[in-house]
Design a protein around this motif. Structure first.
Motif: not given
Length: 318
Positions: A37-61
């Motif tokens: 949650h913390e890693a994604l919350a800090e990306t709310r204004s950085d859509f490139a980083l948000r896409a990257h992190r959410s996609l990688v985390l989804a593959s883990e979850a």
């Protein structure tokens, strides 16, 4: 962000040098979501980083119940986004495997994308997740003017994403993949769309790589002189322009864009521009991606072959 120096082994983890993300992946595998949650919350204004992190985390979850627990216990925009990401991955995997649950999983994914979009109306990422499923039903909106083949596709959904984030990297790649032959498109349509989208992008944008992605996708080793295509003037000049205009911007990225760098390095090696390719490999550091190398054989072997051509070290025998 400058990648670490190559120390003798490739690092295949998709988090690359995003150390926060790599650490959170460990937590997610352990069934914990607080730091996700913390890693994604800090990306709310950085859509490139948000896409990257959410996609990688989804593959883990995707193989666990973590996102469902997270959404039930803390229904934040980040929890909703992760549910959407995971649900889409499950739906696509089921569809590709012709699983009997595919339709039900797709309905769940669509609901999840809607919920995530409602939770964060300015975030393009839930819509990008939805775009990934467009190939399941071959959406056929008419193409805008400017394309030679005028291929129909999910143009309205793509346009909505661009209204939120005009140069969204993942959206462009998802949209282009809709036109790949393996998803029911054609080589000419993919080339047409790649050229159309890349020409719209700024000269220093990673989206200028889209034609090189389409070129790899169309690779057919049975065709005469298939490996010589990259030496043609149009492809060599494309790769060199990206090298000159985009590569200098990579140092400012928050994580090393390994996949984009890999496509550029590959194109330069195939075009016999080893001097320029060497600089790209140096920017990649030890980080590696399966594509584009896996389109030509074993990815580790192909990557090592390309690095050797540039006079760079490769991993020794295990």
């Amino acid at each position: 962000m400058v990648a670490e120096l190559f120390d003798g082994q490739y690092v295949w983890h998709p988090a690359a040098d995003d150390r926060v993300l790599a650490s959170v992946c460990v937590d997610v595998r352990a069934g914990r979501y607080r730091y996700a949650h913390e890693a994604l919350a800090e990306t709310r204004s950085d859509f490139a980083l948000r896409a990257h992190r959410s996609l990688v985390l989804a593959s883990e979850a995707a193989g666990t119940d973590l996102v469902e627990r997270w959404l039930a216990e803390e229904p934040t925009p980040e929890a909703a986004l992760m549910w959407a990401r995971v649900a889409v991955q499950r739906a696509l995997r089921a569809a590709d495997a012709r699983d009997d649950r595919a339709e039900a999983l797709e309905r769940i994914a669509l609901t999840a994308c809607d919920r995530a979009a409602e939770a964060a109306p300015a975030d393009p990422t839930p819509w990008v997740a939805r775009l990934a499923m467009a190939r399941l039903h071959r959406l056929r909106d008419p193409a805008p003017q400017g394309l030679l083949t005028a291929p129909p596709g999910p143009w309205r959904l793509f346009a909505h994403i661009l209204s939120l984030d005009p140069w969204n990297r993942e959206a462009h790649h998802r949209f282009l993949s809709f036109f790949f032959t393996r998803y029911g498109g054609s080589v000419t349509a993919a080339w047409d769309v790649a050229a159309f989208l890349s020409q719209r992008a700024p000269a220093d944008s990673a989206l200028r790589l889209l034609p090189l992605v389409a070129l790899v996708e169309s690779y057919n080793p049975t065709q005469l002189l298939a490996d010589r295509v990259w030496e043609q003037p149009q492809w060599r000049s494309t790769a060199l322009a990206i090298y000159q205009n985009w590569l200098p911007t990579v140092a400012g990225y928050r994580f090393t864009p390994v996949l984009d760098l890999a496509y550029l390095a590959h194109a330069l090696v195939m075009a016999q521009r080893e001097f320029e390719a060497r600089a790209v490999f140096t920017a990649m550091g030890p980080y590696a991606s399966r594509m584009p190398w896996s389109a030509f054989g074993d990815p580790a072997e192909q990557l090592s072959r390309a690095r050797r051509a540039c006079g760079l070290p490769v991993p020794g025998p295990a």
